[in-house]
Scaffold this motif. Structure first.
Motif, PDB file in Angstrom:
ATOM      1  N   THR A 173       0.851  -1.187   0.000  1.00  0.00           N
ATOM      2  CA  THR A 173       0.000   0.000   0.000  1.00  0.00           C
ATOM      3  C   THR A 173       0.881   1.229   0.000  1.00  0.00           C
ATOM      4  OG1 THR A 173      -0.127  -0.112   2.413  1.00  0.00           O
ATOM      5  CG2 THR A 173      -1.940  -1.091   1.170  1.00  0.00           C
ATOM      6  N   ASP A 174       0.309   2.339  -0.436  1.00  0.00           N
ATOM      7  CA  ASP A 174       1.054   3.588  -0.443  1.00  0.00           C
ATOM      8  C   ASP A 174       0.606   4.448   0.735  1.00  0.00           C
ATOM      9  OD1 ASP A 174       1.626   6.529  -1.518  1.00  0.00           O
ATOM     10  OD2 ASP A 174       2.960   5.158  -2.559  1.00  0.00           O
ATOM     11  N   PHE A 175      -0.089   5.535   0.498  1.00  0.00           N
ATOM     12  CA  PHE A 175      -0.472   6.425   1.600  1.00  0.00           C
ATOM     13  C   PHE A 175      -1.557   5.822   2.476  1.00  0.00           C
ATOM     14  CE2 PHE A 175      -3.414   9.681   3.202  1.00  0.00           C
ATOM     15  CZ  PHE A 175      -2.557  10.384   4.039  1.00  0.00           C
ATOM     16  N   GLN A 185      -2.894  13.000  -1.299  1.00  0.00           N
ATOM     17  CA  GLN A 185      -2.201  11.719  -1.190  1.00  0.00           C
ATOM     18  C   GLN A 185      -2.999  10.566  -1.792  1.00  0.00           C
ATOM     19  OE1 GLN A 185       0.890  11.724   0.002  1.00  0.00           O
ATOM     20  NE2 GLN A 185       0.752  13.910   0.443  1.00  0.00           N
ATOM     21  N   ALA A 186      -4.260  10.838  -2.162  1.00  0.00           N
ATOM     22  CA  ALA A 186      -5.077   9.800  -2.808  1.00  0.00           C
ATOM     23  C   ALA A 186      -4.849   9.761  -4.316  1.00  0.00           C
ATOM     24  CB  ALA A 186      -6.557  10.033  -2.509  1.00  0.00           C
ATOM     25  N   ILE A 187      -4.055  10.693  -4.824  1.00  0.00           N
ATOM     26  CA  ILE A 187      -3.729  10.702  -6.252  1.00  0.00           C
ATOM     27  C   ILE A 187      -2.809   9.519  -6.563  1.00  0.00           C
ATOM     28  CG2 ILE A 187      -2.570  12.001  -8.080  1.00  0.00           C
ATOM     29  CD1 ILE A 187      -3.304  14.549  -6.542  1.00  0.00           C
ATOM     30  N   ALA A 188      -3.066   8.865  -7.663  1.00  0.00           N
ATOM     31  CA  ALA A 188      -2.277   7.695  -8.062  1.00  0.00           C
ATOM     32  C   ALA A 188      -1.445   8.008  -9.305  1.00  0.00           C
ATOM     33  CB  ALA A 188      -3.192   6.502  -8.345  1.00  0.00           C
ATOM     34  N   GLY A 189      -0.323   7.343  -9.411  1.00  0.00           N
ATOM     35  CA  GLY A 189       0.535   7.487 -10.582  1.00  0.00           C
ATOM     36  C   GLY A 189       1.185   6.167 -10.925  1.00  0.00           C
ATOM     37  N   VAL A 190       2.015   6.205 -11.945  1.00  0.00           N
ATOM     38  CA  VAL A 190       2.801   5.037 -12.351  1.00  0.00           C
ATOM     39  C   VAL A 190       4.266   5.449 -12.340  1.00  0.00           C
ATOM     40  CG1 VAL A 190       3.330   3.413 -14.206  1.00  0.00           C
ATOM     41  CG2 VAL A 190       0.954   4.054 -13.753  1.00  0.00           C
ATOM     42  N   HIS A 191       5.104   4.667 -11.669  1.00  0.00           N
ATOM     43  CA  HIS A 191       6.545   4.913 -11.669  1.00  0.00           C
ATOM     44  C   HIS A 191       7.207   3.876 -12.579  1.00  0.00           C
ATOM     45  CE1 HIS A 191       6.075   6.709  -7.339  1.00  0.00           C
ATOM     46  NE2 HIS A 191       5.434   7.402  -8.263  1.00  0.00           N
ATOM     47  N   PHE A 192       8.133   4.358 -13.378  1.00  0.00           N
ATOM     48  CA  PHE A 192       8.824   3.495 -14.339  1.00  0.00           C
ATOM     49  C   PHE A 192      10.314   3.509 -14.016  1.00  0.00           C
ATOM     50  CE2 PHE A 192      11.034   3.049 -18.512  1.00  0.00           C
ATOM     51  CZ  PHE A 192      10.629   1.754 -18.809  1.00  0.00           C
TER      52      PHE A 192
END
Length: 522
Positions: free
Chosen positions: A61-63, A146-153
């Motif tokens: 999980t993240d935040f 902090q509920a914003i989601a992204g993709v890390h590459f």
């Protein structure tokens, strides 16, 4: 550091039959996504069947408890990486009941930030530290951001490729130093032309008005449906002032001209106290509201669209790992979740990023002065809010240049680099992908943000309800797929093992939480 030109490097690599070295590139994806139930944020805890969020290698999980993060191991085959990511999605969706995975970066259907439960990592000192860090983030910036989601590459070039490049450059420095310098050269060029990634792959031109939570904004939003706000030419509101940013960090001067300079800037940043956050106290207060009163509680709080990285040993901070071993790979953090992909990122994107990052690595990269770094941010801000606006002008070394003419000049170079990848992989896919995305320069409607907004405007449907239909469609598709790499038994074994590891960590603690943090911050 002296470096050869792009043309001479590409020519030499081709003539010497060295293009195949690129087949050793390793990639990894970290995809964040919210768990949802019907049209609301899931309020359930991280499911036991998914394993321990503290110790599972692929599912964490993240935040918040509801913000999942899926991690693929480093791999040199794109199809395998995507298959791994699909398997992780399938297993997760098979174990979260009626819940689904939100297919957008920007959250929706959250009326109050207290609906967003902080991630729980158990009773160990390290687990409690992770949760307290998130409590600090909530107090500093609010949970909605902090509920914003992204993709890390994540990407690393093989050692053999760096050796060949060092030979071409006529550089005699120790190989590890050369590799770090070249990764920082890549980062500087990436920051200069990051706006192109936002233009092509930004996919958050709209948001639910609940995200603002009553906050005032000077952005000229237009309305759609019952509660959608959008900017007609926006690309990635996630990367703008409303999104995952931290204005308090504007006082930090972290620069990228060398590993030593970067680490020195980070050292200063991590120890700089903040008048703004002083009110929340430290970990010694009861109840604790944040780890400390600095602008950065820990290094991970530093917001950057790209980071130099090295796998850290137990107990090492990210900067300590870099100082000890140099740069091992880079992490691109500027990608919106791709709503047109079931797993948030596509093969075409990865292939384009391969080309773009190699271009950034071999293109001459003079030092990036602080003033120029401010210019790169201003360009990004323009593209985030108005990237598809006809005739938009950016600032290129202080001179106005239209986005389209600058992008055209970049694509001339990208097509040359793509040919090298085609040679390496005995395909035309890389050139085809670069040519495809080049068309979006003259036709903004071909960008992800353009296509996404066009669908909303045509249907006159709120982006939230559009996303709900996607999440249902993607869940059905994922559940119908077969496992390709891992298999259900592998995930189940990892889940059991991760719970056991968490228990071992909790039982091995021999200090109080305060003593643990005292030692950490020494």
């Amino acid at each position: 550091m002296k470096t050869a030109s792009i043309d001479s490097i590409l020519s030499t690599l081709t003539e010497q039959g060295s293009a195949g070295l690129l087949k050793g590139i390793k990639r990894g994806v970290e995809r964040e996504c919210l768990r949802i139930e019907s049209n609301r944020l899931a309020q359930t805890s991280h499911q036991n069947a998914l394993g321990s969020a503290l110790t599972h290698p692929y599912i964490t999980t993240d935040f918040s408890e509801s913000l999942l993060e899926f991690i693929t191991p480093a791999c040199s085959d794109i199809d395998t990486t995507l298959a791994q990511l699909e398997d992780i999605h399938k297993f997760t969706l098979s174990n979260i009941g009626n819940e689904e995975l939100w297919p957008l970066s920007m959250p929706c259907f959250i009326e109050d930030q207290d609906e967003i439960r902080l991630a729980d990592y158990g009773t160990s000192n390290v687990g409690k530290m992770k949760t307290l860090y998130r409590q600090g983030l909530k107090n500093r910036y609010g949970s909605m951001m902090q509920a914003i989601a992204g993709v890390h590459f994540n990407l690393s070039f093989p050692t053999e490729f760096w050796q060949k490049l060092q030979q071409i450059d006529g550089n005699s420095a120790p190989l590890g130093d050369y590799i770090s310098e070249k990764y920082f050269a890549l980062i500087r060029n990436f920051k200069r032309e990051l706006w192109l990634i936002s233009y092509l792959f930004g996919a958050s031109p709209a948001l639910c008005n609940s995200f603002l939570g009553g906050r005032k904004t000077n952005l000229p939003f237009e309305s759609l449906g019952k509660g959608t706000l959008y900017l007609p030419y926006a690309t990635s509101l996630r990367l703008g002032d409303l999104g995952y940013t931290n204005s308090a960090q504007s006082s930090l001067r972290v620069t990228y001209n060398s590993l030593e300079e970067y680490l020195e800037g980070f050292k200063q940043a991590i120890s700089m106290t903040s008048d703004l956050y002083h009110q929340f106290g430290t970990y010694k207060d009861e109840p604790a509201k944040q780890l400390n009163q600095n602008i950065l509680q820990i290094e991970n709080e530093f917001y950057s669209p790209i980071r130099p990285k090295r796998n850290a040993q137990s107990g090492q901070t990210p900067s300590e790992a870099l100082a000890d071993g140099g740069v091992e790979y880079i992490e691109v953090r500027a990608l919106d979740v791709n709503p047109f992909s079931e797993v948030g990122i596509s093969k075409e994107q990865i292939q384009f990023l391969d080309v773009f990052l190699l271009y950034c690595a071999i293109k001459p990269s003079p030092d990036l002065a602080w003033q120029e770094q401010i210019e790169t941010q201003a360009n990004l801000d323009l593209v985030v809010n108005r990237g598809r606006q006809p005739g938009l002008e950016l600032s290129n070394k202080g001179k106005a240049q239209t986005l389209s003419s600058w992008a055209d000049s970049i694509f001339i170079e990208l097509k040359k680099v793509a040919s090298l990848f085609d040679d390496a992989f005995e395909t035309t896919q890389y050139s085809d992908v670069v040519s495809k995305f080049a068309q979006a320069v003259e036709k903004p409607e071909l960008t992800y943000s353009g296509k996404f907004l066009a669908e909303l405007l045509e249907s006159q449907e709120d982006n939230g309800y559009y996303a709900l239909k996607l999440s249902t469609e993607y869940k059905q598709k994922m559940l119908a797929n077969s496992y390709q790499v891992f298999g259900e038994s592998v995930f189940s074994a990892h889940a059991v093992e991760s719970h056991e590891k968490q228990k071992e960590i909790e039982e091995s603690d021999d200090k109080s939480f305060i003593e643990f943090l005292d030692d950490y911050f020494k």
